[in-house]
Design a protein around this motif. Structure first.
Motif, mmCIF file in Angstrom:
data_model
loop_
_atom_site.group_PDB
_atom_site.id
_atom_site.type_symbol
_atom_site.label_atom_id
_atom_site.label_comp_id
_atom_site.label_asym_id
_atom_site.label_seq_id
_atom_site.Cartn_x
_atom_site.Cartn_y
_atom_site.Cartn_z
ATOM 1 N N THR A 231 0.852 -1.100 0.169
ATOM 2 C CA THR A 231 -0.064 -0.033 0.103
ATOM 3 C C THR A 231 0.763 1.211 -0.098
ATOM 4 N N GLN A 232 2.193 1.257 0.340
ATOM 5 C CA GLN A 232 2.951 2.362 0.410
ATOM 6 C C GLN A 232 2.791 3.065 1.512
ATOM 7 N N ASP A 233 1.892 2.752 2.525
ATOM 8 C CA ASP A 233 1.350 3.615 3.474
ATOM 9 C C ASP A 233 2.794 3.998 4.438
ATOM 10 N N TRP A 234 3.846 3.194 4.376
ATOM 11 C CA TRP A 234 5.073 3.822 5.223
ATOM 12 C C TRP A 234 5.633 4.917 4.840
ATOM 13 N N GLN A 235 5.224 5.307 3.672
ATOM 14 C CA GLN A 235 5.739 6.508 3.271
ATOM 15 C C GLN A 235 5.066 7.699 3.791
ATOM 16 N N LEU A 236 3.804 7.692 4.283
ATOM 17 C CA LEU A 236 3.044 8.720 5.201
ATOM 18 C C LEU A 236 3.951 9.230 6.150
ATOM 19 N N GLN A 245 -2.632 9.576 -3.051
ATOM 20 C CA GLN A 245 -2.092 8.761 -4.081
ATOM 21 C C GLN A 245 -1.837 7.206 -3.448
ATOM 22 N N ILE A 246 -1.955 7.054 -2.248
ATOM 23 C CA ILE A 246 -2.516 5.633 -1.979
ATOM 24 C C ILE A 246 -3.676 5.192 -2.240
ATOM 25 N N PRO A 273 -0.137 7.710 13.426
ATOM 26 C CA PRO A 273 -1.662 7.887 13.234
ATOM 27 C C PRO A 273 -1.971 7.952 11.995
ATOM 28 N N LYS A 274 -1.465 8.572 10.835
ATOM 29 C CA LYS A 274 -1.924 8.621 9.650
ATOM 30 C C LYS A 274 -2.026 7.300 8.729
ATOM 31 N N MET A 275 -1.138 6.483 9.326
ATOM 32 C CA MET A 275 -1.396 5.111 8.787
ATOM 33 C C MET A 275 -2.795 4.417 9.173
ATOM 34 N N ILE A 276 -3.128 4.639 10.590
ATOM 35 C CA ILE A 276 -4.277 3.981 10.934
ATOM 36 C C ILE A 276 -5.465 4.627 10.378
ATOM 37 N N THR A 277 -5.624 6.162 10.080
ATOM 38 C CA THR A 277 -6.577 6.526 9.101
ATOM 39 C C THR A 277 -6.766 6.103 7.909
#
Length: 424
Positions: A231-236, A245-246, A273-277
Motif C-alpha cells: 500500500t506504500q503507507d509507510w511513506q506517510l 496517491q495511496i 496515526p496517519k497510517m491508521i486513518t
C-alpha cells in the motif's frame, strides 16, 4: 473465522503486564538486546541457537552491501544469479514463500513494525469495530518497549508474527546475526505471551536462499506480500506520498481482483496515526468490493498459526463423590458386601440381615435374575467354570431373603459362598 482467539487458545498469560508508558529496564539490567541495534551474535544464547542449523545445507551466498546499518541493501550493477532467488533485487519468490492467500477474495491483512503505543491501540479498536482479524509482524525491540500490546493483540483474537529484532535487512547480516534476529524475537514473544511464532516477514522483503535456509531450519515460514499490493503507507510517516496517491494505488489493485485466482496479502503499518486513518479507508474500500479480511493463519487454513501455544489451564471443579460413594449414599441402597477373606475355610456364612425398611421390596425368586439381569439355571457356569446343579440353585434361592432391597449385593455374597462350598 479461524484465528488464535477464536480457537480459545488465549486463556491466560504467564504474567499479565500492566500498561506502562515505558517498560524499559534500569540501565544495564535488561537481558534483551539493545533497542535500535543488531543483537550481538557472540553470546551463549546465539551460539546455542546456531547449533540448531545444519550449515552444510545453507548456500554460501555473499553478504549484501548496505549504505547504513539497518537499511535495505543496495542492488548490484551486475546480474544476480537466479539460484540466489534474492527478492529485493530480482523479485524472486521461492516455492515455500507465502505470497498470496489461496482462497478467492481472501485478504491477508497484515501490519508491520509495531507495536507502537498510541497507534496500535487505535488500530485494534478499528479492527474490533469491523470485526476482522489481522496478523501483526512485530519487531522484538519495539515489543520490549510495550509488551502489554502483544497481550492486548492476542486477547482480541489477532495473530502475532515476527519482523525480526532490529528491522535490519537480513541479507546484509552474517549467518549468526540472522539467527540472533529471529531467535531473540521468538524468545521475547514466547516469554511474554506463551506463543512461539511460526511466521516471519523479512524487513523490506529482503530475503534470499541463504536467509531462507537458516529461517526454515529454525522453524520459521517466510511471508512476503502479493505483488503490487504494497500500500506504500509507510511513506506517510516520511511525507513522501499523499493519502490520495495511496487510495489511487489501492483502487487500481482492486480492479485486478476479478482476474485473480487467489486472494491477496497486503502490506500496511501501524507506526503513525496517519497510517491508521489510511487503514480505515482501505478496509472500507476492500470490504465494498467483497474482499474478506483475515489474519495469515486463517488465510493459509492454519488452525493454530504458531509453533507452540500456551497450555490451557486445567479446569477447576468442586470435589465430587466417586461413583461408588454416590451409589451407596442414595436412598434404599444396600450396605457394601464384605469380600470373603483369603483365609476363609471355604465355608459359607449367614448372609447379613436386612432392615425392616427393606421389607416393601419385591422378592427375588428362582426365575429372577441375580447378576446382571441373567437367571442362573442348571448347567450354567460361574466364574470358576464349574456348573451349579438344580439342587444348588434351590439352595441359593432359599438362602435369599424375601426382600431384594439388598439386591445385587446379597446375591453376589451368596454366590461367592456357594462357589466356595463347591470346592470342598
Amino acid at each position: 473465522m479461524i484465528s488464535s482467539g477464536s480457537l480459545g487458545l488465549v486463556e491466560a498469560f504467564p504474567n499479565k503486564i500492566p500498561h506502562k508508558p515505558d517498560y524499559s529496564h534500569p540501565k544495564g539490567t535488561s537481558p534483551w538486546p539493545k533497542y535500535g541495534e543488531k543483537p550481538n551474535a557472540n553470546t551463549p544464547e546465539v551460539k546455542a541457537w546456531a547449533k540448531l542449523v545444519d550449515w552444510s545445507k545453507v548456500p554460501k551466498l555473499p553478504i549484501r552491501k548496505v549504505k547504513s546499518p539497518g537499511d535495505a541493501p543496495e542492488c548490484p550493477k551486475h546480474d544476480v544469479p537466479k539460484s540466489d532467488c534474492w527478492w529485493t533485487c530480482t523479485g524472486c519468490y521461492a516455492p515455500d514463500d507465502v505470497v498470496d492467500c489461496p482462497g478467492k477474495n481472501a485478504w491477508g491483512l497484515t501490519f508491520d513494525d509495531g507495536p507502537q503505543p498510541g497507534t496500535t491501540e487505535s488500530l485494534l479498536a478499528l479492527l474490533k469495530e469491523k470485526n476482522v482479524t489481522a496478523t501483526f509482524f512485530v519487531t522484538g525491540m519495539k515489543s520490549a518497549k510495550a509488551p502489554w500490546l502483544l497481550q492486548d493483540t492476542l486477547e482480541q483474537g489477532h495473530h502475532l508474527a515476527s519482523h525480526t529484532w532490529s528491522h535490519s535487512g537480513l541479507t546484509t547480516l552474517t549467518n549468526e546475526e540472522i539467527v540472533a534476529e529471529l531467535k531473540w524475537t521468538e524468545k521475547y514473544i514466547y516469554d511474554h505471551t506463551g506463543y512461539k511464532i511460526k511466521y516471519y516477514r523479512p524487513p523490506y522483503g529482503d530475503v534470499d536462499n541463504r536467509v531462507r535456509a537458516i529461517a526454515t531450519q529454525l522453524g520459521f515460514t517466510t511471508v512476503i506480500w502479493s505483488n503490487e499490493w504494497d500500500t506504500q503507507d509507510w511513506q506517510l510517516e516520511e511525507n513522501t506520498i499523499s493519502s490520495k496517491q495511496i487510495v489511487n494505488i489501492f483502487k487500481n489493485d482492486l480492479q485486478t481482483l476479478p482476474k485473480r485466482k487467489n486472494g491477496v496479502i497486503t502490506l500496511e503499518h501501524d507506526g503513525d496515526p496517519k497510517m491508521i486513518t489510511m487503514a480505515r479507508t482501505l478496509l472500507d474500500m476492500g470490504l465494498a468490493k467483497g474482499m474478506k479480511p483475515m489474519d495469515i493463519a486463517q488465510c493459509l487454513n492454519d488452525p493454530v498459526g504458531y509453533n507452540a501455544v500456551p497450555k490451557k489451564p486445567e479446569p477447576k471443579f468442586e470435589s465430587v463423590k466417586k461413583p461408588q460413594e454416590e451409589l451407596s449414599s442414595s436412598k434404599n441402597e444396600p450396605p457394601k458386601s464384605s469380600p470373603i477373606p483369603d483365609n476363609a475355610d471355604n465355608k459359607a456364612t449367614t448372609p447379613p440381615e436386612l432392615s425392616e425398611s427393606d421389607s416393601n421390596d419385591e422378592s427375588v425368586s428362582n426365575d429372577e435374575s441375580i447378576s446382571n439381569g441373567e437367571s442362573i439355571s442348571s448347567g450354567e457356569s460361574v466364574s470358576s467354570g464349574e456348573s451349579i446343579s438344580q439342587q444348588s440353585v434351590k439352595k441359593v434361592s432359599g438362602a435369599l431373603p424375601s426382600s431384594n432391597a439388598a439386591g445385587l449385593s446379597v446375591a453376589l455374597w451368596t454366590l461367592a459362598a456357594v462357589a466356595a462350598s463347591l470346592v470342598l
